[in-house]
Scaffold this motif. Structure first.
Motif, PDB file in Angstrom:
ATOM      1  N   GLY A   4       0.830  -1.196   0.000  1.00  0.00           N
ATOM      2  CA  GLY A   4       0.000   0.000   0.000  1.00  0.00           C
ATOM      3  C   GLY A   4       0.858   1.237   0.000  1.00  0.00           C
ATOM      4  O   GLY A   4       2.083   1.158  -0.077  1.00  0.00           O
ATOM      5  N   PRO A   5       0.233   2.406   0.083  1.00  0.00           N
ATOM      6  CA  PRO A   5       0.986   3.653   0.074  1.00  0.00           C
ATOM      7  C   PRO A   5       2.029   3.689   1.185  1.00  0.00           C
ATOM      8  O   PRO A   5       1.799   3.192   2.285  1.00  0.00           O
ATOM      9  CB  PRO A   5      -0.087   4.715   0.303  1.00  0.00           C
ATOM     10  CG  PRO A   5      -1.349   4.083  -0.156  1.00  0.00           C
ATOM     11  CD  PRO A   5      -1.194   2.613   0.160  1.00  0.00           C
ATOM     12  N   GLY A  50      -0.181   6.981  -2.919  1.00  0.00           N
ATOM     13  CA  GLY A  50      -1.482   6.380  -3.154  1.00  0.00           C
ATOM     14  C   GLY A  50      -2.440   7.461  -3.635  1.00  0.00           C
ATOM     15  O   GLY A  50      -2.090   8.639  -3.696  1.00  0.00           O
ATOM     16  N   GLN A  51      -3.657   7.090  -3.997  1.00  0.00           N
ATOM     17  CA  GLN A  51      -4.632   8.072  -4.469  1.00  0.00           C
ATOM     18  C   GLN A  51      -5.156   8.896  -3.302  1.00  0.00           C
ATOM     19  O   GLN A  51      -5.554   8.344  -2.281  1.00  0.00           O
ATOM     20  CB  GLN A  51      -5.807   7.394  -5.159  1.00  0.00           C
ATOM     21  CG  GLN A  51      -5.485   6.898  -6.539  1.00  0.00           C
ATOM     22  CD  GLN A  51      -6.736   6.442  -7.259  1.00  0.00           C
ATOM     23  OE1 GLN A  51      -7.675   5.938  -6.654  1.00  0.00           O
ATOM     24  NE2 GLN A  51      -6.737   6.608  -8.565  1.00  0.00           N
ATOM     25  N   VAL A  52      -5.146  10.209  -3.484  1.00  0.00           N
ATOM     26  CA  VAL A  52      -5.632  11.118  -2.451  1.00  0.00           C
ATOM     27  C   VAL A  52      -6.664  12.051  -3.085  1.00  0.00           C
ATOM     28  O   VAL A  52      -6.389  12.702  -4.087  1.00  0.00           O
ATOM     29  CB  VAL A  52      -4.473  11.943  -1.846  1.00  0.00           C
ATOM     30  CG1 VAL A  52      -4.990  12.932  -0.821  1.00  0.00           C
ATOM     31  CG2 VAL A  52      -3.428  11.013  -1.233  1.00  0.00           C
ATOM     32  N   THR A  64      -1.666  15.957   3.228  1.00  0.00           N
ATOM     33  CA  THR A  64      -0.298  15.458   3.189  1.00  0.00           C
ATOM     34  C   THR A  64      -0.231  14.234   2.286  1.00  0.00           C
ATOM     35  O   THR A  64      -1.004  13.294   2.445  1.00  0.00           O
ATOM     36  CB  THR A  64       0.183  15.087   4.603  1.00  0.00           C
ATOM     37  OG1 THR A  64       0.116  16.256   5.425  1.00  0.00           O
ATOM     38  CG2 THR A  64       1.599  14.547   4.575  1.00  0.00           C
ATOM     39  N   LEU A  65       0.707  14.264   1.325  1.00  0.00           N
ATOM     40  CA  LEU A  65       0.919  13.133   0.434  1.00  0.00           C
ATOM     41  C   LEU A  65       2.059  12.259   0.945  1.00  0.00           C
ATOM     42  O   LEU A  65       1.965  11.046   0.910  1.00  0.00           O
ATOM     43  CB  LEU A  65       1.198  13.618  -0.983  1.00  0.00           C
ATOM     44  CG  LEU A  65       0.103  14.495  -1.601  1.00  0.00           C
ATOM     45  CD1 LEU A  65       0.523  15.000  -2.971  1.00  0.00           C
ATOM     46  CD2 LEU A  65      -1.204  13.747  -1.682  1.00  0.00           C
ATOM     47  N   VAL A 109      -8.490  14.027  -7.718  1.00  0.00           N
ATOM     48  CA  VAL A 109      -7.726  12.878  -7.224  1.00  0.00           C
ATOM     49  C   VAL A 109      -6.298  13.005  -7.729  1.00  0.00           C
ATOM     50  O   VAL A 109      -6.061  13.194  -8.916  1.00  0.00           O
ATOM     51  CB  VAL A 109      -8.351  11.551  -7.692  1.00  0.00           C
ATOM     52  CG1 VAL A 109      -7.507  10.369  -7.254  1.00  0.00           C
ATOM     53  CG2 VAL A 109      -9.771  11.426  -7.147  1.00  0.00           C
ATOM     54  N   VAL A 110      -5.340  12.927  -6.803  1.00  0.00           N
ATOM     55  CA  VAL A 110      -3.929  13.049  -7.148  1.00  0.00           C
ATOM     56  C   VAL A 110      -3.157  11.871  -6.569  1.00  0.00           C
ATOM     57  O   VAL A 110      -3.645  11.166  -5.681  1.00  0.00           O
ATOM     58  CB  VAL A 110      -3.318  14.368  -6.625  1.00  0.00           C
ATOM     59  CG1 VAL A 110      -4.041  15.566  -7.208  1.00  0.00           C
ATOM     60  CG2 VAL A 110      -3.333  14.418  -5.106  1.00  0.00           C
ATOM     61  N   THR A 111      -1.969  11.690  -7.061  1.00  0.00           N
ATOM     62  CA  THR A 111      -1.037  10.731  -6.498  1.00  0.00           C
ATOM     63  C   THR A 111       0.361  11.240  -6.784  1.00  0.00           C
ATOM     64  O   THR A 111       0.549  12.123  -7.615  1.00  0.00           O
ATOM     65  CB  THR A 111      -1.256   9.307  -7.058  1.00  0.00           C
ATOM     66  OG1 THR A 111      -0.424   8.391  -6.355  1.00  0.00           O
ATOM     67  CG2 THR A 111      -0.978   9.242  -8.530  1.00  0.00           C
TER      68      THR A 111
END
Length: 137
Positions: free
Chosen positions: A14-15, A31-33, A41-42, A123-125
């Motif tokens: 996973g992330p 991961g997808q945020v 926070t990414l 949605v970003v990653t």
């Protein structure tokens, strides 16, 4: 904290919760945020007895933007903004699906990579990939 996405078994789970280190290579995946009109926070970690040379790759869906909306990424080192990238509605899909930013991270440095938007449902990653070089104490 190390080992969030690549435990001893070595397979993806996973992330990443931090920067993963395998030999002289390092990586982290957000991961997808879903930014949902707020800053999130990414990746967040503190580097260790090494410096990192690599790239931050930003991935996002340009189709989610409406006229006048934007989203952005912020890279902080020890709570200081080092880099900021903003992507506005109208950016070409070919140019904006993935952007890559070169990054050098010094030893023992707190890192935060954040995403934000004034739109809803973006949605970003992101991926941080590169090599580490050990320092001598």
């Amino acid at each position: 904290m190390l080992g969030g996405g690549n435990p001893v078994g070595g397979s993806f789970t996973g992330p990443a919760e931090a920067l993963e280190i395998v030999g002289d290579h390092a990586y982290g995946y957000s991961g997808q945020v879903d930014l949902n009109s707020s800053e999130k926070t990414l990746l967040s970690f503190t580097s260790g007895n090494y410096y990192f040379v690599g790239n931050w790759q930003m991935l996002y869906d340009v189709t989610g933007f409406s006229a006048g909306e934007m989203m952005g990424y912020t890279l902080k080192m020890n709570d200081t903004i080092i880099a900021r990238a903003e992507i506005a509605q109208g950016t070409s899909a070919i140019d904006s699906i993935m952007r890559e930013v070169p990054v050098i991270i010094p030893s023992y440095t707190k890192i935060e990579i954040l995403g934000d938007t004034d739109a809803g449902g973006i949605v970003v990653t992101g991926m941080l990939t590169g090599r580490i070089y050990r320092t001598r104490d």
